[in-house]
Scaffold this motif. Structure first.
Motif, PDB file in Angstrom:
ATOM      1  N   LEU A 158       7.943  -0.519  -7.325  1.00 54.27           N
ATOM      2  CA  LEU A 158       8.641  -1.079  -6.167  1.00 54.27           C
ATOM      3  C   LEU A 158       7.824  -0.756  -4.920  1.00 54.27           C
ATOM      4  CD1 LEU A 158      11.094  -2.288  -4.641  1.00 54.27           C
ATOM      5  CD2 LEU A 158      12.131  -0.006  -4.733  1.00 54.27           C
ATOM      6  N   VAL A 159       7.407  -1.773  -4.171  1.00 55.91           N
ATOM      7  CA  VAL A 159       6.618  -1.542  -2.960  1.00 55.91           C
ATOM      8  C   VAL A 159       7.500  -1.668  -1.733  1.00 55.91           C
ATOM      9  CG1 VAL A 159       4.517  -2.381  -4.067  1.00 55.91           C
ATOM     10  CG2 VAL A 159       5.876  -3.950  -2.709  1.00 55.91           C
ATOM     11  N   THR A 160       7.177  -0.897  -0.706  1.00 55.11           N
ATOM     12  CA  THR A 160       7.981  -0.909   0.515  1.00 55.11           C
ATOM     13  C   THR A 160       7.104  -0.696   1.731  1.00 55.11           C
ATOM     14  OG1 THR A 160       9.965   0.027   1.576  1.00 55.11           O
ATOM     15  CG2 THR A 160       8.479   1.570   0.465  1.00 55.11           C
ATOM     16  N   ASP A 161       7.598  -1.150   2.885  1.00 50.54           N
ATOM     17  CA  ASP A 161       6.892  -0.949   4.149  1.00 50.54           C
ATOM     18  C   ASP A 161       7.909  -1.057   5.278  1.00 50.54           C
ATOM     19  OD1 ASP A 161       4.760  -0.347   5.727  1.00 50.54           O
ATOM     20  OD2 ASP A 161       3.639  -2.178   5.354  1.00 50.54           O
ATOM     21  N   ASP A 162       7.495  -0.630   6.468  1.00 52.15           N
ATOM     22  CA  ASP A 162       8.427  -0.636   7.595  1.00 52.15           C
ATOM     23  C   ASP A 162       8.516  -1.998   8.277  1.00 52.15           C
ATOM     24  OD1 ASP A 162       5.724  -0.171   8.512  1.00 52.15           O
ATOM     25  OD2 ASP A 162       6.570   0.233  10.492  1.00 52.15           O
ATOM     26  N   PHE A 163       7.399  -2.744   8.319  1.00 57.03           N
ATOM     27  CA  PHE A 163       7.368  -4.001   9.073  1.00 57.03           C
ATOM     28  C   PHE A 163       6.488  -5.015   8.343  1.00 57.03           C
ATOM     29  CE2 PHE A 163       6.054  -6.895  12.460  1.00 57.03           C
ATOM     30  CZ  PHE A 163       7.223  -7.054  13.200  1.00 57.03           C
ATOM     31  N   MET A 164       6.914  -6.258   8.332  1.00 50.11           N
ATOM     32  CA  MET A 164       6.138  -7.301   7.675  1.00 50.11           C
ATOM     33  C   MET A 164       6.110  -8.552   8.537  1.00 50.11           C
ATOM     34  SD  MET A 164       6.643  -9.077   3.914  1.00 50.11           S
ATOM     35  CE  MET A 164       8.094 -10.037   4.382  1.00 50.11           C
ATOM     36  N   VAL A 168       3.829   6.901  -4.515  1.00 49.01           N
ATOM     37  CA  VAL A 168       2.373   6.864  -4.370  1.00 49.01           C
ATOM     38  C   VAL A 168       2.049   6.205  -3.037  1.00 49.01           C
ATOM     39  CG1 VAL A 168       1.949   6.802  -6.839  1.00 49.01           C
ATOM     40  CG2 VAL A 168       2.111   4.664  -5.603  1.00 49.01           C
ATOM     41  N   VAL A 169       1.061   6.766  -2.350  1.00 50.00           N
ATOM     42  CA  VAL A 169       0.704   6.283  -1.014  1.00 50.00           C
ATOM     43  C   VAL A 169      -0.694   5.681  -1.047  1.00 50.00           C
ATOM     44  CG1 VAL A 169       0.346   6.908   1.399  1.00 50.00           C
ATOM     45  CG2 VAL A 169       2.163   8.024   0.070  1.00 50.00           C
ATOM     46  N   VAL A 170      -0.764   4.407  -0.707  1.00 47.43           N
ATOM     47  CA  VAL A 170      -2.049   3.701  -0.616  1.00 47.43           C
ATOM     48  C   VAL A 170      -2.677   4.019   0.731  1.00 47.43           C
ATOM     49  CG1 VAL A 170      -3.161   1.442  -0.613  1.00 47.43           C
ATOM     50  CG2 VAL A 170      -1.178   1.860  -2.092  1.00 47.43           C
ATOM     51  N   ARG A 171      -4.002   4.235   0.739  1.00 46.88           N
ATOM     52  CA  ARG A 171      -4.678   4.570   1.989  1.00 46.88           C
ATOM     53  C   ARG A 171      -5.704   3.493   2.343  1.00 46.88           C
ATOM     54  NH1 ARG A 171      -3.012   9.477   3.364  1.00 46.88           N
ATOM     55  NH2 ARG A 171      -2.243  10.856   1.729  1.00 46.88           N
ATOM     56  N   ARG A 172      -6.110   3.527   3.596  1.00 45.66           N
ATOM     57  CA  ARG A 172      -7.090   2.554   4.081  1.00 45.66           C
ATOM     58  C   ARG A 172      -8.519   3.000   3.815  1.00 45.66           C
ATOM     59  NH1 ARG A 172      -3.856  -1.890   5.167  1.00 45.66           N
ATOM     60  NH2 ARG A 172      -2.081  -1.275   6.450  1.00 45.66           N
ATOM     61  N   ASP A 173      -8.694   4.310   3.620  1.00 44.11           N
ATOM     62  CA  ASP A 173     -10.041   4.814   3.368  1.00 44.11           C
ATOM     63  C   ASP A 173      -9.984   5.874   2.279  1.00 44.11           C
ATOM     64  OD1 ASP A 173      -8.689   6.704   4.760  1.00 44.11           O
ATOM     65  OD2 ASP A 173     -10.187   7.015   6.314  1.00 44.11           O
ATOM     66  N   GLU A 206      14.620  -1.174 -14.011  1.00 41.13           N
ATOM     67  CA  GLU A 206      13.761  -0.047 -14.379  1.00 41.13           C
ATOM     68  C   GLU A 206      12.650   0.081 -13.342  1.00 41.13           C
ATOM     69  OE1 GLU A 206      10.678   1.351 -17.917  1.00 41.13           O
ATOM     70  OE2 GLU A 206      12.032  -0.340 -18.256  1.00 41.13           O
ATOM     71  N   ILE A 207      12.692   1.148 -12.571  1.00 40.73           N
ATOM     72  CA  ILE A 207      11.679   1.427 -11.551  1.00 40.73           C
ATOM     73  C   ILE A 207      11.019   2.756 -11.902  1.00 40.73           C
ATOM     74  CG2 ILE A 207      11.194   1.783  -9.106  1.00 40.73           C
ATOM     75  CD1 ILE A 207      12.253  -0.995  -9.654  1.00 40.73           C
ATOM     76  N   ASP A 208       9.694   2.759 -11.974  1.00 39.35           N
ATOM     77  CA  ASP A 208       8.966   3.981 -12.320  1.00 39.35           C
ATOM     78  C   ASP A 208       8.289   4.641 -11.122  1.00 39.35           C
ATOM     79  OD1 ASP A 208       9.365   3.769 -15.227  1.00 39.35           O
ATOM     80  OD2 ASP A 208       8.052   2.023 -15.086  1.00 39.35           O
ATOM     81  N   VAL A 209       7.917   3.837 -10.126  1.00 39.40           N
ATOM     82  CA  VAL A 209       7.139   4.341  -8.992  1.00 39.40           C
ATOM     83  C   VAL A 209       7.512   3.567  -7.733  1.00 39.40           C
ATOM     84  CG1 VAL A 209       4.813   4.625  -8.027  1.00 39.40           C
ATOM     85  CG2 VAL A 209       5.171   4.969 -10.459  1.00 39.40           C
ATOM     86  N   MET A 268      -7.840  -1.355   0.616  1.00 37.24           N
ATOM     87  CA  MET A 268      -6.804  -0.456   0.119  1.00 37.24           C
ATOM     88  C   MET A 268      -7.405   0.434  -0.947  1.00 37.24           C
ATOM     89  SD  MET A 268      -3.288  -2.595  -0.386  1.00 37.24           S
ATOM     90  CE  MET A 268      -2.327  -3.151   1.031  1.00 37.24           C
ATOM     91  N   VAL A 269      -7.035   1.727  -0.910  1.00 36.77           N
ATOM     92  CA  VAL A 269      -7.577   2.711  -1.848  1.00 36.77           C
ATOM     93  C   VAL A 269      -6.431   3.514  -2.453  1.00 36.77           C
ATOM     94  CG1 VAL A 269      -9.108   4.693  -2.127  1.00 36.77           C
ATOM     95  CG2 VAL A 269      -9.696   2.893  -0.502  1.00 36.77           C
ATOM     96  N   LEU A 270      -6.491   3.714  -3.762  1.00 40.26           N
ATOM     97  CA  LEU A 270      -5.468   4.509  -4.438  1.00 40.26           C
ATOM     98  C   LEU A 270      -6.117   5.328  -5.550  1.00 40.26           C
ATOM     99  CD1 LEU A 270      -2.423   5.136  -4.637  1.00 40.26           C
ATOM    100  CD2 LEU A 270      -2.248   3.298  -6.321  1.00 40.26           C
ATOM    101  N   SER A 271      -5.710   6.583  -5.655  1.00 44.83           N
ATOM    102  CA  SER A 271      -6.241   7.475  -6.687  1.00 44.83           C
ATOM    103  C   SER A 271      -5.922   6.940  -8.079  1.00 44.83           C
ATOM    104  CB  SER A 271      -5.640   8.875  -6.524  1.00 44.83           C
ATOM    105  OG  SER A 271      -5.953   9.683  -7.640  1.00 44.83           O
ATOM    106  N   LYS A 272      -6.875   7.067  -8.990  1.00 41.16           N
ATOM    107  CA  LYS A 272      -6.680   6.605 -10.367  1.00 41.16           C
ATOM    108  C   LYS A 272      -5.569   7.382 -11.070  1.00 41.16           C
ATOM    109  CE  LYS A 272     -11.317   4.821 -11.412  1.00 41.16           C
ATOM    110  NZ  LYS A 272     -12.509   4.969 -12.286  1.00 41.16           N
ATOM    111  N   ARG A 273      -5.276   8.579 -10.581  1.00 43.77           N
ATOM    112  CA  ARG A 273      -4.244   9.403 -11.205  1.00 43.77           C
ATOM    113  C   ARG A 273      -2.842   9.068 -10.712  1.00 43.77           C
ATOM    114  NH1 ARG A 273      -6.803  15.551 -11.290  1.00 43.77           N
ATOM    115  NH2 ARG A 273      -8.867  15.003 -12.105  1.00 43.77           N
ATOM    116  N   SER A 274      -2.743   8.151  -9.773  1.00 44.25           N
ATOM    117  CA  SER A 274      -1.450   7.866  -9.143  1.00 44.25           C
ATOM    118  C   SER A 274      -0.470   7.177 -10.063  1.00 44.25           C
ATOM    119  CB  SER A 274      -1.653   7.016  -7.883  1.00 44.25           C
ATOM    120  OG  SER A 274      -2.392   7.701  -6.910  1.00 44.25           O
ATOM    121  N   MET A 275      -0.962   6.277 -10.910  1.00 44.19           N
ATOM    122  CA  MET A 275      -0.073   5.500 -11.771  1.00 44.19           C
ATOM    123  C   MET A 275      -0.647   5.365 -13.173  1.00 44.19           C
ATOM    124  SD  MET A 275       1.436   2.463  -9.330  1.00 44.19           S
ATOM    125  CE  MET A 275      -0.137   1.598  -9.220  1.00 44.19           C
TER     126      MET A 275
END
Length: 277
Positions: A200-206, A157-162, A130-133, A186-193
């Motif tokens: 599920l989190v993802t990124d291009d490089f770790m 949802v996209v987390v931002r640096r500022d 079960e994945i919601d976001v 890290m900054v995220l809008s309260k309305r995002s989730m």
């Protein structure tokens, strides 16, 4: 208008592909095509067999009055290996080498056909959960996040640096970058989730996993649950990983900046159970 069977099959297939993970009542198709449910069931059997034979995905039938049919995108082991091999081939060119052991990947991340296949590969690993976001950090992980979300049929949802005024009220956290050991934000809008969602989190490089760990902490601030992690390329690192429950397609094994050589290998996708053998 009475639909021919060939027309029903084409239109039905298109609708299912456009609505992955959505339970569709048989009455919907029956009324749309003005056909008996028995005929619709026969059509769906043809679609199901074709999807499975071609490695497109599976059709799951849910019995009962509230049941229906659901298309679940799932690729074969052969397709996963083809995607991984293509990534290794493309990323292995010496002109992709950047200072600090990073690889230039912007062109690949901007390739819609390749990202669609990458998204389906990762979606296959999580199709039974079960994945919601889908969550990622601006900016390079956005194309991967949307590709996965397309096949799981969930929002991004996209987390931002500022902080941005267009985001409204936000939640922010400080975290330690795994590679540079610097304090980042890290900054995220309260309305995002919403509370209780599975993310599920993802990124291009770790490298060490500092960014992934930061997103994990941010998820907890929203009283949500981390459902999994997906990364396109992970770097082999001697330091201890800050995260361990992740899937990767490619591993950057070794970089020689002097000789400008890049050694890549298959990531942990199969060893983590990304494909059900």
């Amino acid at each position: 208008m009475k639909w021919k069977r060939s027309e029903r099959l084409v239109d039905m297939t298109h609708y299912l592909l456009e609505h992955p993970q959505k339970l569709i009542p048989l009455t919907f198709f029956s009324e749309l095509y003005q056909s008996a449910k028995s005929s619709i069931s026969e059509d769906l059997t043809i679609v199901k067999d074709t999807f499975e034979e071609r490695g497109i995905g599976v059709l799951v039938t849910v019995p009962g009055a509230a049941g229906g049919v659901k298309y679940i995108p799932k690729v074969s082991e052969k397709v996963v290996k083809e995607v991984i091999d293509e990534l290794i081939s493309e990323l292995g060119h010496s002109d992709r080498l950047l200072p600090g052991g990073y690889l230039f990947m912007t062109d690949l991340l901007g390739n819609p056909e390749l990202m669609n296949r990458v998204g389906k590969v990762f979606a296959s690993a999580f199709c039974s959960q079960e994945i919601d976001v889908i969550m990622t950090v601006a900016t390079k992980g956005i194309s991967i996040a949307h590709a996965i979300a397309r096949h799981l049929n969930v929002p991004v949802v996209v987390v931002r640096r500022d902080n941005k005024v267009t985001e409204g009220s936000t939640v922010s956290i400080n975290y330690v970058s795994g590679s540079s050991r610097r304090i980042e934000t890290m900054v995220l809008s309260k309305r995002s989730m919403k509370s209780g969602q599975r993310v599920l989190v993802t990124d291009d490089f770790m490298k060490v996993g500092g960014t992934m760990n930061g997103m994990k902490n941010l998820i907890e601030e929203f009283d949500c649950t981390l459902a999994g992690m997906a990364v396109l390329v992970e770097a082999a690192h001697t330091d201890e990983r800050l995260v361990d429950n992740y899937y990767s397609l490619v591993k950057l094994k070794e970089v020689n900046e002097k000789d400008r050589t890049i050694k890549l290998e298959e990531g942990n996708y199969f060893s983590k159970g990304g494909y059900d053998r």
